[in-house]
Design an enzyme around this catalytic site. Sequence first.
Site, PDB file in Angstrom:
ATOM      1  N   SER A  10      -3.249 -10.730  -4.716  1.00 43.78           N
ATOM      2  CA  SER A  10      -2.245  -9.716  -4.358  1.00 43.78           C
ATOM      3  C   SER A  10      -1.944  -9.771  -2.876  1.00 43.78           C
ATOM      4  O   SER A  10      -0.821  -9.523  -2.461  1.00 43.78           O
ATOM      5  CB  SER A  10      -2.780  -8.311  -4.638  1.00 43.78           C
ATOM      6  OG  SER A  10      -3.003  -8.108  -5.978  1.00 43.78           O
TER       7      SER A  10
ATOM      8  N   HIS B 264       1.597 -13.806  -9.647  1.00 38.57           N
ATOM      9  CA  HIS B 264       1.098 -12.450  -9.388  1.00 38.57           C
ATOM     10  C   HIS B 264       1.497 -11.515 -10.525  1.00 38.57           C
ATOM     11  O   HIS B 264       2.625 -11.031 -10.582  1.00 38.57           O
ATOM     12  CB  HIS B 264       1.640 -11.941  -8.033  1.00 38.57           C
ATOM     13  CG  HIS B 264       1.075 -10.623  -7.618  1.00 38.57           C
ATOM     14  ND1 HIS B 264       1.815  -9.643  -7.010  1.00 38.57           N
ATOM     15  CD2 HIS B 264      -0.180 -10.131  -7.744  1.00 38.57           C
ATOM     16  CE1 HIS B 264       1.032  -8.594  -6.778  1.00 38.57           C
ATOM     17  NE2 HIS B 264      -0.171  -8.871  -7.209  1.00 38.57           N
TER      18      HIS B 264
ATOM     19  N   ASN C 250       4.763  -5.214  -3.504  1.00 38.22           N
ATOM     20  CA  ASN C 250       3.806  -4.515  -2.632  1.00 38.22           C
ATOM     21  C   ASN C 250       4.329  -4.361  -1.207  1.00 38.22           C
ATOM     22  O   ASN C 250       4.028  -3.374  -0.534  1.00 38.22           O
ATOM     23  CB  ASN C 250       2.450  -5.224  -2.637  1.00 38.22           C
ATOM     24  CG  ASN C 250       1.689  -4.931  -3.928  1.00 38.22           C
ATOM     25  OD1 ASN C 250       2.035  -4.004  -4.660  1.00 38.22           O
ATOM     26  ND2 ASN C 250       0.677  -5.715  -4.219  1.00 38.22           N
TER      27      ASN C 250
HETATM   28  N1  LIG Z   1      -6.506  -4.825  -9.927  1.00 43.96           N
HETATM   29  C1  LIG Z   1      -5.219  -4.935  -9.617  1.00 43.96           C
HETATM   30  O1  LIG Z   1      -4.463  -3.959  -9.625  1.00 43.96           O
HETATM   31  C2  LIG Z   1      -4.635  -6.283  -9.285  1.00 43.96           C
HETATM   32  C3  LIG Z   1      -3.265  -6.513  -9.497  1.00 43.96           C
HETATM   33  C4  LIG Z   1      -2.736  -7.775  -9.236  1.00 43.96           C
HETATM   34  C5  LIG Z   1      -3.556  -8.779  -8.737  1.00 43.96           C
HETATM   35  N2  LIG Z   1      -4.886  -8.534  -8.516  1.00 43.96           N
HETATM   36  C6  LIG Z   1      -5.689  -9.649  -8.015  1.00 43.96           C
HETATM   37  O2  LIG Z   1      -6.418 -10.205  -9.100  1.00 43.96           O
HETATM   38  C7  LIG Z   1      -7.655 -10.735  -8.641  1.00 43.96           C
HETATM   39  C8  LIG Z   1      -8.802 -10.126  -9.443  1.00 43.96           C
HETATM   40  O3  LIG Z   1      -8.755  -8.719  -9.289  1.00 43.96           O
HETATM   41  P1  LIG Z   1      -9.387  -7.717 -10.378  1.00 43.96           P
HETATM   42  O4  LIG Z   1      -8.843  -6.386 -10.073  1.00 43.96           O
HETATM   43  O5  LIG Z   1      -9.251  -8.294 -11.723  1.00 43.96           O
HETATM   44  O6  LIG Z   1     -10.921  -7.746  -9.937  1.00 43.96           O
HETATM   45  P2  LIG Z   1     -12.248  -7.445 -10.807  1.00 43.96           P
HETATM   46  O7  LIG Z   1     -13.255  -6.949  -9.830  1.00 43.96           O
HETATM   47  O8  LIG Z   1     -11.955  -6.657 -12.012  1.00 43.96           O
HETATM   48  O9  LIG Z   1     -12.673  -8.928 -11.276  1.00 43.96           O
HETATM   49  C9  LIG Z   1     -13.106  -9.885 -10.340  1.00 43.96           C
HETATM   50  C10 LIG Z   1     -13.562 -11.140 -11.031  1.00 43.96           C
HETATM   51  O10 LIG Z   1     -14.068 -12.060 -10.056  1.00 43.96           O
HETATM   52  C11 LIG Z   1     -15.308 -12.595 -10.513  1.00 43.96           C
HETATM   53  N3  LIG Z   1     -16.095 -12.946  -9.340  1.00 43.96           N
HETATM   54  C12 LIG Z   1     -16.756 -12.120  -8.502  1.00 43.96           C
HETATM   55  N4  LIG Z   1     -17.376 -12.839  -7.541  1.00 43.96           N
HETATM   56  C13 LIG Z   1     -17.092 -14.144  -7.778  1.00 43.96           C
HETATM   57  C14 LIG Z   1     -17.457 -15.354  -7.152  1.00 43.96           C
HETATM   58  N5  LIG Z   1     -18.224 -15.389  -6.081  1.00 43.96           N
HETATM   59  N6  LIG Z   1     -16.962 -16.515  -7.681  1.00 43.96           N
HETATM   60  C15 LIG Z   1     -16.159 -16.485  -8.766  1.00 43.96           C
HETATM   61  N7  LIG Z   1     -15.789 -15.368  -9.404  1.00 43.96           N
HETATM   62  C16 LIG Z   1     -16.265 -14.210  -8.916  1.00 43.96           C
HETATM   63  C17 LIG Z   1     -15.916 -11.490 -11.346  1.00 43.96           C
HETATM   64  O11 LIG Z   1     -16.865 -11.994 -12.225  1.00 43.96           O
HETATM   65  C18 LIG Z   1     -14.676 -10.937 -12.047  1.00 43.96           C
HETATM   66  O12 LIG Z   1     -14.353 -11.703 -13.172  1.00 43.96           O
HETATM   67  C19 LIG Z   1      -7.726 -10.452  -7.143  1.00 43.96           C
HETATM   68  O13 LIG Z   1      -7.248 -11.579  -6.446  1.00 43.96           O
HETATM   69  C20 LIG Z   1      -6.754  -9.279  -6.985  1.00 43.96           C
HETATM   70  O14 LIG Z   1      -6.184  -9.211  -5.695  1.00 43.96           O
HETATM   71  C21 LIG Z   1      -5.451  -7.315  -8.806  1.00 43.96           C
END
Ligand SMILES: NC(=O)c1ccc[n+]([C@@H]2O[C@H](COP(=O)([O-])OP(=O)(O)OC[C@H]3O[C@@H](n4cnc5c(N)ncnc54)[C@H](O)[C@@H]3O)[C@@H](O)[C@H]2O)c1
Length: 285
Positions: A120, A141, A191
């Site tokens: 993001s 995204h 965003n």
């Molecule tokens: N939550 C939102 O609203 C949203 C929206 C759009 C994009 N994003 C992006 O999506 C991505 C994931 O966000 P999320 O909200 O799903 O997070 P989350 O915390 O729900 O999931 C994170 C994931 O990363 C994995 N992880 C953690 N440490 C790690 C490591 N060292 N190596 C490999 N994998 C690892 C975890 O096992 C998990 O599967 C981020 O880049 C975030 O910016 C999030």
Amino acid sequence: MAEIRKVGVVGLGTMGAGIAQVCVEAGVDTLGREISGELAERARGRIDHFLGRKVEKGQLAQEAKDAAMARLSLTTELADFADCDLVIEAAFEDLTVKHELFRELSAVVRLDAILATNTSALSVTEIAAAAVHPERVVGMHFFNPAPLMALVEIVRAQQTEASVVETAYAFAQRLGKEPIRCNDTPGFVVNRILIPLLNDCVRVLDEAGVTPEDLDKAMRFGAGWPMGPCTLVDLVGLDVHVHASEALWQSLREPRMAAPPRIVGMADAGYLGRKTGRGFYEYEA
Ligand SMILES: NC(=O)c1ccc[n+]([C@@H]2O[C@H](COP(=O)([O-])OP(=O)(O)OC[C@H]3O[C@@H](n4cnc5c(N)ncnc54)[C@H](O)[C@@H]3O)[C@@H](O)[C@H]2O)c1
């Protein structure tokens, strides 16, 4: 245009599990990777639960659900992505973590495979720099919750080949999404506009001496928003909003990007919105 037959999803957290669900529902064989077998099984359980709810509501046939679940396979090994045409990375939002993943992934996948990041707030260009073939890296995204939100921003990094952008765009359409193409600038499109706007809304709470209920009413009935800004921030999560504001402020140094002290204080206190039962509003557990 390259055909996408098999997709890999790295990280099956909130976003990755949602993206994997969308892929299997669209009929695409999908391999999801978690850092432990237990986390992977938990993600499978969540996807099964959401698809089960769709069956109960009459939105999906039981056979279609079973077929979708059968398209999902799980692993803890990045090496298993060797036969994927597209890998979508949805891991923890940290440049070091993403660099390591892109370095490893690009050594594993075929030369013509596409690597996408769901970041993001990080620069897709910077993430791509760690890959062996940065021209095969693109931003995809998705918005949260991925199965419900139609928009996908297809982000062109400095290095991305035009054909890679077009393949990612076409794949998002195949998933039933509404993609747009954009440059790799801080906050991309939504965003970049929404974060400072929501920060302004929070500042207005104090400046205008208005309650969260009345501010939400104002924007719903005066500006036609489907949901008021306080309700939206509670839904997104105050921690997620503060983190995104901080990233935009770091990149652009515009005061409007910085999260107002009121919301930072609430996040520090653990009032993160719906997920903790308390934010601008209180929620039943
Ligand atoms: N939550 C939102 O609203 C949203 C929206 C759009 C994009 N994003 C992006 O999506 C991505 C994931 O966000 P999320 O909200 O799903 O997070 P989350 O915390 O729900 O999931 C994170 C994931 O990363 C994995 N992880 C953690 N440490 C790690 C490591 N060292 N190596 C490999 N994998 C690892 C975890 O096992 C998990 O599967 C981020 O880049 C975030 O910016 C999030």
